[in-house]
Design an enzyme around this catalytic site. Structure first.
Site, PDB file in Angstrom:
ATOM      1  N   HIS A  48     -11.457  -4.573   9.164  1.00 33.86           N
ATOM      2  CA  HIS A  48     -11.930  -4.489   7.781  1.00 33.86           C
ATOM      3  C   HIS A  48     -13.242  -3.732   7.656  1.00 33.86           C
ATOM      4  O   HIS A  48     -13.944  -3.891   6.667  1.00 33.86           O
ATOM      5  CB  HIS A  48     -12.115  -5.899   7.188  1.00 33.86           C
ATOM      6  CG  HIS A  48     -10.870  -6.479   6.601  1.00 33.86           C
ATOM      7  ND1 HIS A  48      -9.758  -6.732   7.340  1.00 33.86           N
ATOM      8  CD2 HIS A  48     -10.552  -6.860   5.331  1.00 33.86           C
ATOM      9  CE1 HIS A  48      -8.821  -7.248   6.571  1.00 33.86           C
ATOM     10  NE2 HIS A  48      -9.273  -7.330   5.340  1.00 33.86           N
ATOM     11  N   GLU A  54       0.823  -1.210   0.000  1.00 30.85           N
ATOM     12  CA  GLU A  54       0.000   0.000   0.000  1.00 30.85           C
ATOM     13  C   GLU A  54       0.855   1.258   0.000  1.00 30.85           C
ATOM     14  O   GLU A  54       0.537   2.247  -0.669  1.00 30.85           O
ATOM     15  CB  GLU A  54      -0.952   0.011   1.205  1.00 30.85           C
ATOM     16  CG  GLU A  54      -2.133  -0.940   1.081  1.00 30.85           C
ATOM     17  CD  GLU A  54      -1.814  -2.380   1.474  1.00 30.85           C
ATOM     18  OE1 GLU A  54      -0.673  -2.625   1.936  1.00 30.85           O
ATOM     19  OE2 GLU A  54      -2.689  -3.250   1.344  1.00 30.85           O
TER      20      GLU A  54
END
Lengths: 85, 819
Positions: free
Chosen positions: B596, B529
């Site tokens: 999440h 990322e």
């Protein structure tokens, strides 16, 4: 022997799918495991394989139609040998 | 996961050994006579002079920091001074091997690289190009100041003054610095001379340079260089960048015209210390930094260790690496061993090393050593050396006197212009789309396009029945449409992220695009990322336009620096020189638990320099995505996984087929009312609509529902107008209340609209604890009954409706417990 090709379970929360495209026409020979159609969910396209070797006898759900999970999409007439395996 | 790459167990499971090629260490042994024949005496003397300029420049800064004076010029300098005294040969040797159009990205200790690259470019550029660059800097302002005060008829000498003056005024944060005083010592740069952002975050330049190299591969020329230190080898994003730069698809899958590793050189200025931690032997696991190359590919990244005290050894290595990069065999790694005599910063007393060690390195000093070599070869004599040094000192003294002079170099007058800094945060430009974006097949042939053409543009049938996500355009589709439009009309646009290509993104927004886009415009990124976002920053600041995706917003933590310090800041820190047309798509999950399912909008709204959007309807998603992609500012674009299948239920005409834009920053009334205002962010819109229905039918209360749509910027006028009518306001979102953007809205609306308020502004976010598992989510994310409870018990207590949810908590008691 006739075998039904059904709209598979596409995920626990997905209740229906769309027939994107038939790769075979009625009367075509098909082999078990061969991709014969593509179905869509809102999120992805998925190949649909023939459950048996034989002939695609009848298409029940046409392209672009929406069908519920478990609905019969087509009938495959399986070869005798294949059916007895 | 392309199907053409077959993972064959019969091959992967074979017994074998991994042969690793050897890595050269200090292999350079070219006689100076040979270099002299190739380069000429003038060029060799210039290398010596360039090193002297760097050292004198930094000696001046050390004087300002330490004694408040240099050569009789008094000045107190409050900013940072990370000096590279002792390391000059690496800067000068590498710059000598670079073309003017090659781009260097540096670190907090990059005055040397700045000066060396600038001086090298000045020698390599023609007079006209130099004039153009100097005239182009702030409308020629810097040049005019020099012309009136320092005499010369030589364009290169003028350009040299320009370089040093623009850098020093930038370091002193004067308004005429290269970056308008917004960069300073650690972040000065001058793109016109190939000097790109120097970065105060250790290793920050690695992945940014990698993205710049991607731009150069696709649309430009030359190479990008990450000038980073040995300490940065311990930073994850540096490792991510080295992987990204050489990922297999670049040679295996990309079209022939774009094949090969990225043209980026990771040039480690290895001075053996990471601040006070000793890399080799203490904080690093490697024995030789160049060993790292072996971890990345069979070429060892062409790694070698070179003598960073010898500018010719560095030049030789950089030149060979550059040839490899241009031949598409990148990336490359150089470990240039050098030594800084001074502390990490001026407050460093060097408690971690001995005087003997410093003296030992002084005895192999780059400048003294090179001068001796030149004299031994008859290229220089003592007199010429003394003259050279005197000339350098005179130049630095002249530039310094001019830079501290407030008349020639005015400080930023923030009183006269209170928004001088604020104005730099966003360009608010809308780019024109040039057209001609490369496709491998016409857009009309894309299966997704033909599929969507058959879908209803409205979310309800004529009989008022909600249509399924298979039958009508959803948010997923509404995002796809403007993205496709921009791919067709913007040749510089690329997109990447995890699972972006065949899968079409984990949530299918790009599904179908791989049929019409070549690999280099849409590709699968590694699970990196940090490098994904930082490389997008590099690609964008080079002039490209890019969409990158974080599969889950929760992964922002893996790219914190890249979002908060890189993506958000380079536009303003450049003093308006650079643009950052980067859209970061972040999907907010649900049902997957605490790591999440988090709405982290508040983290990015807190950081100045980012525009932030969170649409909740297909119509808004399409128009806002179009604006995000058309603008030149960085945008964090939030999407709710729960809403991807949502169809258009508000616009009677549905989602237009044609391209349109909704300006960022404009909230929208989704249901008109007069008794209470409910302002929502994201999916809470639908809960508020349900609650409004109950309020209307059961209590005769008309709630006005406003969807924020954008968080930064945000136009309060619509909300204040509504508040003037209703006098009561509830804010709802799915973010943890503490520190959330809802709290910012609440505080601001209370300030701006106090006179309208009949009750305190109420806030309904999620509790300040983790997102529980799927079965408990409805107890965590605000539901319609929670909204009803607050409206009926706190905002309009007369309604006295019995509570149906469990969110009428004692918030003061909870806060005491840290909840």
């Amino acid at each position: 022997m006739d075998i039904e090709l059904v709209m598979p379970v596409l995920g626990v929360e997905i209740e229906e799918g769309q027939m994107r495209a038939w790769q075979k026409s009625e009367g075509d020979s098909v082999i078990q495991g061969e991709v014969i159609a593509v179905i869509s969910t809102p999120k992805l396209d998925m190949d649909l394989e023939s459950p048996a070797t034989g002939v695609l006898k009848t298409i029940i759900v046409d392209e672009d139609e929406i069908a519920a999970v478990g609905a019969v999409l087509a009938i495959i007439e399986a070869d005798e040998d294949d059916a007895t395996d | 996961m392309p199907k053409i790459l077959h993972v064959d167990p019969s091959l992967t499971r074979q017994k074998t050994v991994l042969a690793i090629k050897s890595i050269p260490i200090h292999a350079y042994d070219t006689p100076l006579a040979t270099e002299r024949a190739a380069l000429g005496d003038g060029r060799l003397r210039r290398m010596l002079r360039d090193m002297m300029i760097i050292r004198e420049f930094e000696t001046m800064l050390a004087g300002f920091k330490g004694q408040g004076a240099y050569a009789g010029i008094k000045h107190i300098y409050a900013g940072p001074a990370h000096l590279s005294i002792g390391q000059e040969a690496v800067a000068v040797g590498s710059a000598a091997a670079l073309d003017a159009g090659d781009h260097v990205f540096g670190s907090h200790r990059s005055h040397g690289e700045f000066i060396a690259k600038g001086l090298s470019a000045i020698q390599k550029l023609g007079g006209d190009a130099l004039s153009q660059i100097m005239e182009g800097q702030a409308g020629g302002q810097l040049l005019r100041t020099l012309e009136g005060r320092l005499g010369t008829n030589d364009i290169r000498q003028r350009a040299e003054q320009f370089l040093l003056f623009g850098l020093l005024t930038e370091i002193l944060m004067r308004s005429n610095g290269f970056n308008g005083g917004m960069g300073g010592s650690m972040h000065a740069f001058c793109p016109a001379l190939g000097i790109y952002p120097n970065n105060a975050i250790v290793g920050g330049s690695a992945a940014i340079a990698t993205g710049a190299a991607l731009y150069k591969k696709l649309h430009g020329q030359g190479i990008a260089v990450a000038n980073i230190g040995d300490g940065s080898t311990a930073c994850g994003p540096v490792m991510e960048a080295m992987n990204l730069a050489g990922m297999g698809q670049l040679t295996n899958l990309w079209d022939e015209a774009y094949q090969g590793g990225l043209p980026v050189l990771f040039l480690f200025h290895n001075n053996f210390y990471a601040m006070g931690g000793q890399t080799n032997g203490e904080t690093a696991s490697w024995d030789r930094l160049s060993r790292l190359g072996a971890g990345f590919n069979a070429d060892n990244m062409h790694a070698e260790t070179v003598d960073g005290t010898n500018p010719l050894a560095v030049m030789d290595s950089v030149r060979r690496k550059r040839d490899l990069l241009i031949a598409r065999r990148g990336p490359a790694l150089i470990d240039a061993e050098c030594y800084r005599y001074v502390g990490h910063s001026t407050t460093d007393a060097s408690a971690y090393r001995t005087k003997e060690e410093i003296e030992a390195w002084r005895s192999v000093d780059a400048i003294a050593g090179f001068a001796l070599s030149l004299k031994a070869e008859g290229i220089l004599d003592d007199e010429a050396e003394a003259e050279m040094l005197a000339g350098v000192k005179q130049t630095i003294q002249q530039i310094t006197a001019l830079s501290v002079d407030p008349e020639a170099s005015p400080p930023i007058d923030i009183k006269a212009d209170p928004f001088a800094v604020g104005r730099l945060m966003f360009s608010d430009e809308l780019a024109t789309l040039p057209g001609g974006g490369a496709l491998i097949a016409p857009a009309e042939t894309c299966s997704r396009v033909t599929q969507l053409a058959k879908r209803s543009r409205v979310g309800k049938s004529p009989e008022g029945k909600k249509l399924s996500a298979m039958a009508a355009i959803t948010i997923r589709d509404a995002l796809f449409e403007p993205i496709l439009h921009h791919f067709q009309h913007d040749p510089l646009l690329i997109a990447y992220g995890e699972e972006n290509r065949e899968w079409g993104g984990a949530f299918g927004v790009y599904r179908g695009l791989s049929e019409i886009l070549p690999y280099h415009r849409l590709f699968n990124a590694p699970i990196s990322e940090a490098a994904t976002i930082a490389s997008a920053v590099g690609y964008a600041l080079e002039g490209g336009r890019v969409i990158v995706e974080l599969m889950y917003t929760d992964f922002i933590g893996r790219a914190g620096d890249e979002i908060f310090n890189q993506m958000a800041k380079w536009q303003s820190m450049s003093g308006g020189v650079l643009r950052m047309p980067l859209v970061l798509r972040c999907s907010i999950g649900s049902k997957y638990g605490a790591q999440h399912s988090q709405d982290w909008t508040g983290l990015v709204t807190h950081i100045p320099g980012l525009k932030v959007v969170y649409p909740a309807t297909p119509y808004d998603a399409k128009g806002l995505m179009a604006s995000a992609l058309a603008g030149n500012d960085p945008v964090v674009f939030f999407e709710s996984q729960r809403l991807y299948d949502t169809t258009e239920l508000f616009q009677p005409e549905g989602v237009p087929t044609d391209y349109y834009r909704i300006p960022l920053g404009t909230p929208d009334i989704k249901r008109a009312g007069k008794d209470v205002t409910i302002l929502t962010i994201g999916p809470s819109l639908y809960k508020a609509i349900d609650a409004a229905e109950t309020l209307a039918t059961e209590h005769g209360i008309a709630a006005e529902i406003i969807d924020a749509r954008s968080l930064v910027p945000f136009d309060y006028d619509l909300v204040l107008t509504s508040l003037a009518k209703t006098g009561r306001l509830l804010l709802v979102s799915e973010a943890c209340e503490r520190g959330s953007f809802l709290m910012t809205l609440a505080a601001n609306i209370q300030r701006f609209g106090f006179k309208h308020l009949k009750a305190p502004v109420e806030v309904l976010g999620t509790p300040n604890w983790i997102v529980p598992g799927a079965d408990l989510e409805s107890s965590y994310f605000p539901q319609a009954h929670d909204i009803l409870d607050i409206v009926c018990n706190r905002l309009i207590p007369d309604l006295a409706r019995p509570a149906t949810g469990d969110r009428l908590w004692d918030n003061v008691a909870l806060a005491r417990q840290g909840l």
